[in-house]
Each structure stands twice: as C-alpha cells, then as structure tokens.
Write an enzyme that holds these catalytic residues in place. Structure first.
Site, PDB file in Angstrom:
ATOM      1  N   ASP A  25       0.868  -1.158   0.000  1.00  0.00           N
ATOM      2  CA  ASP A  25       0.000   0.000   0.000  1.00  0.00           C
ATOM      3  C   ASP A  25       0.915   1.221   0.000  1.00  0.00           C
ATOM      4  OD1 ASP A  25      -2.256   1.541   0.391  1.00  0.00           O
ATOM      5  OD2 ASP A  25      -1.942   1.576   2.548  1.00  0.00           O
ATOM      6  N   ASP A 282      -4.577   6.114  -4.408  1.00  0.00           N
ATOM      7  CA  ASP A 282      -4.252   7.497  -4.714  1.00  0.00           C
ATOM      8  C   ASP A 282      -4.222   7.774  -6.210  1.00  0.00           C
ATOM      9  OD1 ASP A 282      -4.010   9.607  -3.075  1.00  0.00           O
ATOM     10  OD2 ASP A 282      -2.171   8.873  -2.130  1.00  0.00           O
TER      11      ASP A 282
END
Lengths: 750, 320
Positions: A25, A282
């Site tokens: 992540d 993102d």
C-alpha cells in the site's frame, strides 16, 4: 529502537524467506501518514509555491486578514466539510479527533489560518473567524465512499438561513461536475502540478441550495437511507442528485512524507530478487512521484514507465497489447520497466483480458496500480498467487485488509490508521523498513532451519527404518524388530529430538552479511535448500548410514556375541552416535546451547540406558553395563562414526571448496575476518573477495526453476504454470531470458 | 546516560536476552582445507595402529571349528537324515577326532555353533514367558508361549517354543585316553541366574507332548541352575550363532589329538541347519574376529588417501 515483530501465526515464518512479490500500500505504509497541509490554489491563485508552505505564505495570510470572500468560503469548507470532532481541553486549547488524516490536516490548517472549528453541539457547529463566531446547523452528511470519491455536508447558516452544500473530493469526482461556464482549467493545472510534487490533492467545492430543492432531496435521501434493499446504491444515487453544478473553490495539496529508510529497504529487497507492486487508492501522478522518490522505479533514462489506460474495452485492450509488446522487447535490456495501471483499466483488463494481463504481471518486476479499490487489490494478489508466486501484502489501513488476507503472508503496519490491518495480518510491524529484517533475516533463517529440521527428521527416522528392513532379511522376513520397544519409543522422542531442536539458534550467516548481500535470498526463493534433490541427498545419507551401522554391528557382534539385546543396543547406539555427528556437521554456528544439546544428548542416551539396564524386570537388564565394559563396543562405535561420517565430511568439504554455493562463499568470507566485508572497511586486499562473491551470482539464475530445483514446499509450480501458459506468449516466459537479464541487472546495481 | 538506559544496557547483556534475541556468542567453524586434512590424517593415524592391534588380538586366538552334523549320520541313513534323527531306537553316539594346531591356553571355551537357525524369527522370539521363568506356576501370562503353553490342560514349565527347542547334543573330550574335564558351571550370565530364572521354579510337564522339540530337563533341578536352558534362552540376533557349552580348564598342546564323543540328538536336518563344535581361546577383544581389525585398517588407510588426495587437489587449485 527496539525492533518488535509480533507474529500472529507461526506456521508461515519459513514462507517469509521465499517471498517473490511484495504488494504494498502507499499511504501509511511507504509514507508516514502524517498529513501536512502544504499548498493550495484558491480561485486560480496559487499559494505556497515559493516557500513550499502555504501557511507561511504572506499572500494567503493577507488574503485571510483582508477577508476575501473566496478565501473565507474556501476556509469554511476546509473547516466544516468533514466528520471531525473538536475536543476542548481544560486550558481552552482545541484538539481534533479525526478518522481521516487528510481531514485532520485540513481542519488544523484552517485553524492556523484563523478559521477555527471551535465546537460541535449536536447539529450546531461553531466556527470562530477573526473574532466573530459563526454558527452552522448540519442538515445532512453525505459520507465518503470509495466509489463516489467525495464527501459532502449540507449546512444551514444560522444567521442568514441559507442552505449550502459543501463538498470535497478527488479531482475527477469534483471538477467534471462544476456548473456550466466555470473555468476549471487552472484547477486541473493545479492538480497536475501538485501531483507531480507527490502531494495529495483534494478539490473543494460548494453550491447554494434552494429551500425547496433541499426539502425535496431530503425526503428522497431519507427514503434511500431507510431502504432495506440496495441501500448503498440508493444512497449513492441520491447523493448524485445533489452533488452537481458545483462552484469549485480551490484545490488543497497535502504532503505525506516518506517513512525513514523506505528507499533503502526497497532497494535491498529488490536486490534480493523480490518484486514490488504498489497498490494504492491514490492518484496516478501522486503514486508515480512517491514511487520515484522511494526507488520504486528509476527516473527516465534508466527506467521506463508504461501506461495502461483507456476508458473503453478497446482502448484498454490496445494499450495492454502495446505495453506487453514493449515489455517483451525491453525485457532483454537492462532497463527498469514498470507498468502503471489505474483502477478503471484494471477492472476491464481483469475482466476481459485476464490472460494477457497475467503475462504482463509475470513479466513485470514493478507495477503501480493506482485508484484501485480494496477488492481489486485482493484480486491482484490472487492473480499472482494463481501464477504460483509467493506473495506478501503489506498495508496499514482497513482498505488493505482484504489484500492482506488474500496474500500468502500478510504484514500489517500498526500505524495511525488504527489496528485493523495489523489485526488481520500474520505479522505486524511498526515501520516499513522493518520489513527488510523480517524477510531477509527472520524469513531466511526460518526457511533454512525448517529445511534442515524437516529433512533431518526424515533422515533420522529413515535410518532406523532401513536397519529394521535389513534386519528382516536375516530374520527370515518374519518382521522381528531388532530394537526393543523402549528404544523404538524413545528414539524419536528423547534420543534424537533435542539436538535438532536447538537448530532454531543456528545461523549460517551473520545478519550483517545477509543485509549486505541480499542476493543470498535467492537460495530460499528457488527452494535450493529443500527440494527433491536435497531430499534425495538426505535419503541417500540415511541409507548409507543404515548400511554402515547394520553391517558393522552384525559383523563385529557375530557368533558368540550375537545375543539379541546386545546387538540391538550396539546398533542403536551406533545410530545415536551418527546422529550427534550429523547434527554437529550440519550446524553452522555453535552456541553453548548447541554443544550442550548435541553432546549432552549423547551422554543422556547412555544415562537413560544405564537406568533401564539397572532394572531387573526390564528386557535389557545389565546389557548396557556389559557393553560399556567391553573394549570391542567402543571400538565398534568409533568405527561406525568414522565409516559413517568420513565420506559425508569428504563430500561436504569437496562441495564446499570446489563447488561452493554462494552461502559457502560468504561463510568463508565472513570467517576471513568478519568486518572485512562491511562497506567502510573494503580495502584493496579484500576487493577480489568481494568480486568473487558478486560475480558468481550473475551466473546463478534463481528463477530458473529447472525440475531439479523445484521447491518441494509449493505444490507443483511447473504444472500450474504450464496450464497457464498453454498459449504462445508463455513460451517466452519459459525461455527465461527475462529472468537472466533481470538478475544481471540486479548485480549491476551492486 | 540515564538510569533507564543503563538498565536496558544491563538487560541486553544478560544471557536470557541474548538467548531470546538469538544473539548468543557462537563459534562458526568453517571447513578449511587444513582442518579437513588434519581430521582425515588424524583418523588415519589413530585407526591404522588400533586396527593392527585388534587384528593381532584376533590372530592370537586359536580356534578349532569342526562340523559334525553330516559326519555323525551313519552312511546308510545319509539319504534320509530326518528319519534317522527321529528314530529313538538307533543309537546316536558318534565320535571324531582333531589335532590341535597351536598351543591353546586355558580356559578353552567350548561352543556349539548352529547355522541357518533362525532364532530371531518373530514368532520364535516371542514364544516365552519371562514371568513364568522367574515366578513359576502361574496360569496368567503364559499366553505369549503359544503354541507350546499347555499340555493335557496343564501348563508347561518352562513354556514356549524357545525352551521346547532346547539344544541337547552332548560332548565329551578325551586326550591321550584320559577324559578332559569340561566345566559346565557358570556358563550362563550371573544376572540371568539370579534375576531372570527362579530358584524355586522346577520344570514341569516339559517335553511331554506328542511333538518332541529338543532336550529334556531334570524336574528336580530349579530353573536357575539349568544353565544350558539359560544360555539357550538368550536368543541370538543372527541366523548363525554360537552358544557356550562349557570350558576346558587345561591347556592343550600343539599336535595333541582330541577325540570327541558326542550324542547327536538335535534335529537340524529337517531345515538344513548345520551343527559345528567350536573350541576357542579368548583375547581381550573376545573370540576370533578379523572384521574389526580389517575394517579399521581399511578406514584408516582410506582416510589417509583422502587426506592426500585433498592436499593434492588443494595444491593444484592454488597453483592455477
């Protein structure tokens, strides 16, 4: 700092040493997840560009002091469009409790710009701005979902009674819904610019609602919230009704700094042959910037980024084909090629072009997947697992839980986003950089020890079994046991278990050496220490030792000495002596405990048998005393040890010296004087040594899993891979040219 | 440095901390050429002399082995030896003589050797009752003696196949017309006589069945004194074995002619076993057995060879 790893599940520690893919992540894992408001763009004016900190930009401070309506509106959204709860301490200072680190950063920044979110009393919010108190009544909160990628609040100004919708969200969730006629060019530019700096961007917007519009919508929203069927979808639909025709106010940019040691960790682990994939929710640009800054991908001349995008199936297909083609061509060049894919394209690729995407996944050492949902993260892990790679997923937040659970090994970072990930994970660590030690040191040691322990256990049991089989040929194949029942029972439990248990302390290389030469992990990934051929070695050794013990015992104790109980104890003690020397020969580092266990166990064997020999009722009454008084017994024992261990030692030495594995080379180097290999001390003298250590690694192709080096622990990797690769593209993969090139590249980095 | 720092420092030096962190001081031996050469040379230089000493001990033992199972069957019965041995009406006495090849120092051990006799067969080995041998008349615990546990509904003491098949050839030795006295006491282990065979247990109902296996026992002598039985009950692990018959406590000179009179009672003909008479002196290593000595010399010399080969390899590889 104390390094603490908390294993939640003990069974997979050896898998750690065999990791091939790490799915990570971004937020909170690579980065600190400590958000700081850095820049903003309010109605086309950029703040914070010069100093890098908008809060210190005089332009913005002046604008705030001057009460510019755009800025005030912008700050209002920053302060109240959130789910933050302000807490007033006794001294009057206000602290905020926020679920999202972004919201926390925004509210704090607003407070520093004199827009203080002071109090929340039921539905009434209090905001202090330049000395005046403004009250708002919160009518609705449209919570954030990863599909909508924005959140909104509907508030009513208590003074004017105006109802306003305040929204913040990702650029693509806000900018396309601006009211017709608003110029969003500058905002798009701002978003681009900030993303290139690696900042997280949010767009803020608002819209004034008419009373009747709100009432009508409110009814619909209430109805949607109370439906039982498809509620999420209904609410999303209702939100959609309200969230349009925005007046975009501006863009905020929040910095999320990299954690300490992230680039070094990634570099070391990639040298160890581990591939990294970044899976993040993102924006693409932000993700690429972070990836660049943490050595994830190399900048332009050396690295190359291949983009898979497209909105429709055809576009995605074409772009996938193109990337795959480039990937195949460049795979023979020493170039860092990574592909970047966003959630939308990924969805299409996984649905319709799964095979092509799988090939891409196998070819690519690095990938960045941005804007992916938690379930897509899990799907990607599953994809790699289906290609029979050992995957490790690391994350910190609730959105990583599915990926962590899906992966072979889940690692949770107990960070600022709570303990959800850490709870779901197999290992929980405090910082990303500890991953290096977890894999290289703990994973590798675990694998080595497990490999030794399991093969040794087979060996010691087989020795006894072979002897029994040989004995059956001279006992009329009647199945008489050469050993008495006490010996058989105690053999695995007492006589042979203790020495091998302390192999948990065995270290073939020191931690420092492993950290300097992470390539050594290849030996674990390729299953070099536990595979059919090493197993055959142990099998052969047990057969050889059984022959040695059996032949020597029945010849040394022939004729008048051939009494059953005596012969059985001679054979048994021969086995025990050999066990002790085998463990001693296979141990790489002797601590006091190892000596105690190995030699103490040998003594304990005699003590136990003396005790049994002292009991008149036992079958072996007086036997061990008789044997120990005979010179021929001790002569037989040393003959068994010399005949059994001599060839093993000679073979081991020959291999060690003339066909050394990289581990052996490093062991030798380590012994030549431990600190020689540390970077600071490399003088002209040890240089050739260093070269020797590195150059053979280029020859080794750890991924080259020919049948001999197939790992035993994974279930038939070749079969599953072949079934995948029935098509032509996979012949390429099997030709291994990528693999060798990737390693020569790896060594160049050295 | 603060107090807590010093505290943690002390903790870190403690053995337990080092143990849990797997940082105990360790020595890491590496297989250096010198070390390996020395090991093999050391093995060689220890093993060859020990082997020679062992061989010498083995050669100092004088051993006479005479096979008599065929010679003791009279010519006419050679075709059907089994019927000969099972016919009680034919006298079984037999004699042969041998010349002593070397001076034999007393005590001279007399063994009988049986070949192709599977005393280690699973069902044979199990067919005994240690409880009964020690405690005597006991209805329980003789089920292990199958198939020879009762006869005419009365238990057999000693029960079981092993006792049933007791060896019963007897030997007498004559030198120069005078009988050589054979000491048949203390041929069994003392521990067996005292702790494994009962002093108050007498043979009972033994060898009374229709099938006679081997020797009979004097029902008036307790089992602890039936030393032939005790020796026989120590089963052998190998299909060729020797069991002690007695000791001659006089020296035998070179070229002494010894005549053996024996009763050839024991039936090994039905399964093709061989019977041999063995007279042997003893050394510190036991009887005559060249195996250990030869193996020692072999291992020792191969170790030296390996050491030399490795040294040459090492020198060659260094030159390159």
């Amino acid at each position: 700092m104390k390094l603490v790893f908390l294993p939640m599940q003990q069974t997979i520690s050896e898998d750690l040493g065999q990791v091939e893919y790490i799915m990570t992540d971004k937020t909170g894992t690579l980065t600190e997840n400590r958000m700081i408001f850095r820049r903003c763009c309010i109605s086309g004016v950029f703040y914070g560009n010069e100093s890098g900190d908008a809060l210190k930009d005089m332009k913005l401070l002046n604008a705030v002091a001057g009460g510019s309506p755009d800025v005030v509106q912008f700050l209002t959204v920053m302060a109240i469009c959130n789910t933050v709860v302000p807490i007033k301490s006794k001294t009057g200072a206000i602290s905020y409790k926020a679920q999202s680190q972004d919201e926390d950063a925004l509210v704090n920044a607003a407070a520093q710009l004199h827009m203080v979110y002071a109090n929340k009393n039921a539905n009434i919010l209090e905001i202090r701005f330049n000395g005046s108190v403004i009250k708002y009544e919160v009518l609705e909160i449209l919570e954030f979902t990863s599909d909508r990628k924005r959140m909104s609040v509907v508030v009513k100004d208590c003074q004017t009674g105006k109802i306003v919708l305040l929204s913040k969200g990702a650029d693509e969730a806000i900018l396309p819904y601006a009211f017709v006629g608003q110029q969003t060019r500058t905002f798009i530019e701002a978003v681009e610019q900030y993303a290139q700096l690696g900042l997280r961007t949010l767009c803020l917007a608002c819209r004034e609602l008419r009373e009747d519009e709100y009432q009508e919508w409110s009814l619909m929203f209430k109805e949607a919230s109370s439906t039982l069927v498809d509620r999420e979808w209904r609410i999303a639909e209702a939100c959609q009704r309200l969230e349009h025709d925005f007046e975009v106010l501006g863009v905020t940019a929040i910095e999320d700094r990299l954690q300490d040691g992230v680039p070094e960790t990634i570099e070391t682990l990639r040298k160890a042959g581990i591939n990294f994939w970044m899976l993040t929710g993102d924006k693409q640009n932000t993700a690429i910037q972070i990836a660049l800054s943490c050595n994830f991908i190399s900048p332009e001349p050396k690295g190359q980024l291949l983009l898979i995008d497209g909105k429709t199936e055809d576009e995605v297909c074409r772009s996938l084909e193109r990337v795959l083609l480039t990937m195949r061509i460049t795979s023979s060049e020493p170039k860092d090629v990574a592909f970047v894919v966003d959630g939308w394209a990924l969805e299409i690729a996984l649905k319709h072009y799964r095979k092509a995407f799988t090939e891409l996944a196998i070819l690519s050492r690095t990938a960045i997947c941005c804007r992916v949902t938690p379930s897509q993260k899990a799907q990607l892990v599953e994809l790699l697992k289906s290609c029979d790679y050992r995957t490790l997923a690391i994350g910190d937040g609730g959105n990583d839980v599915r990926m962590i659970q899906q992966a072979d090994i889940g690692v949770g970072i107990s960070g600022r986003e709570g303990l959800q990930a850490a709870r779901a994970a197999d290992y929980s660590i405090g910082k990303f950089r500890f991953l290096k030690r977890l894999i290289l040191v703990h994973g590798r040691y675990s694998y080595n020890r497990t490999a030794f322990l399991s093969q040794y256990s087979f060996y010691k049991s087989l020795v006894i079994c072979f002897i029994q089989i040989f004995f059956s040929f001279i006992s009329g194949v009647s199945g008489t046991s050469l050993f008495n029942s006490v010996s058989l029972m105690a053999y695995n439990v007492f006589y042979t278990s203790v020495p091998v248990l302390v192999s948990v302390l065995d270290k073939d290389l020191s931690e420092g050496t492993i950290m300097q030469h992470p390539q050594i992990l290849f030996y674990c990934q390729a299953g070099r220490l536990l595979n059919p051929s090493t197993f055959a070695g142990w099998f052969g050794r047990s057969l050889f030792h059984a022959i040695v013990v059996f032949v020597i015992s029945i010849h040394a104790y022939a004729y008048e000495k051939s009494e059953m109980e005596e012969l059985s104890m001679v054979a048994l003690s021969g086995c025990i002596w050999l066990q002790a020397f085998v463990v001693a020969l296979e141990t790489n580092s002797f601590t006091i405990l190892q000596h105690l266990a190995i030699w103490g166990n040998l003594v304990a064997f005699y003590v136990i048998n003396w005790i049994f020999s002292a009991i008149p009722a036992s079958g072996m009454y007086t036997i061990m005393f008789r044997l120990c008084r005979q010179p021929s017994y001790w002569i037989t024992m040393s003959l068994i040890v010399a005949a059994g261990m001599g060839p093993v030692l000679a073979l081991k030495y020959f291999r060690y010296t003339y066909r050394p594995s990289k581990i052996n080379t490093l062991q030798q180097a380590e012994r030549m004087g431990g600190p020689i290999l540390t970077l600071g001390n490399i003088e002209p003298h040890p240089r050739p040594m260093e070269k020797e250590v590195v150059s053979p690694l280029q020859i080794s192709q750890p991924k080259n899993r020919n049948p001999v080096y197939e790992p035993l622990l994974s279930d038939s990797p070749n079969s599953s891979r072949r079934s995948l690769g029935s098509g032509a593209p996979f012949d390429f993969f099997q030709s291994q040219s990528r693999l060798s090139s990737s390693y020569s590249r790896n060594c160049k980095d050295n | 440095m603060t107090d807590t720092d010093r505290g943690t420092q002390r903790d870190r030096d403690s053995a337990f901390y080092l143990f849990t962190q797997q940082n105990l001081p360790a020595c890491k031996p590496v297989l250096t050429p010198e070390w390996v050469f020395m090991t093999f040379l050391f093995i060689g230089f220890i093993f060859i002399p020990v082997g020679l000493v062992t061989l010498r001990a083995s050669h100092s033992v004088v051993e006479i082995v005479e096979r008599y199972d065929i010679g003791c069957v009279p010519e006419p019965f050679r075709i059907n030896k089994v019927s000969y041995i099972q016919d009680d009406s034919i006298p079984k006495n037999c004699s042969f003589s041998f010349k002593v090849p070397k001076y034999m120092k007393a005590p001279i051990y007399i063994y009988y050797q049986l070949d192709n006799y599977y005393q280690n067969h699973r069902r044979y080995v199990k067919s005994r009752s240690d409880k009964q041998l020690l405690h005597g008349q006991n209805q329980h615990g003789i089920s292990s003696c199958q198939p020879v546990e009762v006869n005419n509904d009365r238990p057999i003491i000693p029960c079981g196949l092993i006792a049933w098949s007791l060896f019963n050839d007897t030997f007498t030795f004559i030198r120069n017309r005078a009988e050589l006295k054979v000491n048949r006491k203390n041929i069994a282990w003392k521990s067996d006589r005292e702790h494994k065979f009962g002093k108050n247990v007498y043979p009972f109902n033994f060898q009374n069945g229709t099938l006679i296996g081997g020797g009979k026992l004097n029902p008036r002598i307790p089992l602890s004194d039936q030393e032939d039985l005790i020796v026989w009950m120590r089963t052998s692990a190998l299909p060729s074995f020797r069991k002690l018959y007695g000791r001659i406590e006089k020296d035998l000179d070179v070229d002494d002619v010894v005549v053996v009179h024996l009763m050839n009672n024991y039936n090994t003909y039905s399964f093709g076993g061989k019977k041999k008479l063995v007279l042997s002196t003893t050394s510190w290593l036991g009887g005559k057995n060249d195996f250990l000595g030869l193996a020692y010399v072999f291992i020792g010399s191969s170790s030296v060879t390996i050491a030399v080969v490795f040294t040459l390899l090492h020198l060659l590889s260094q030159r390159h």
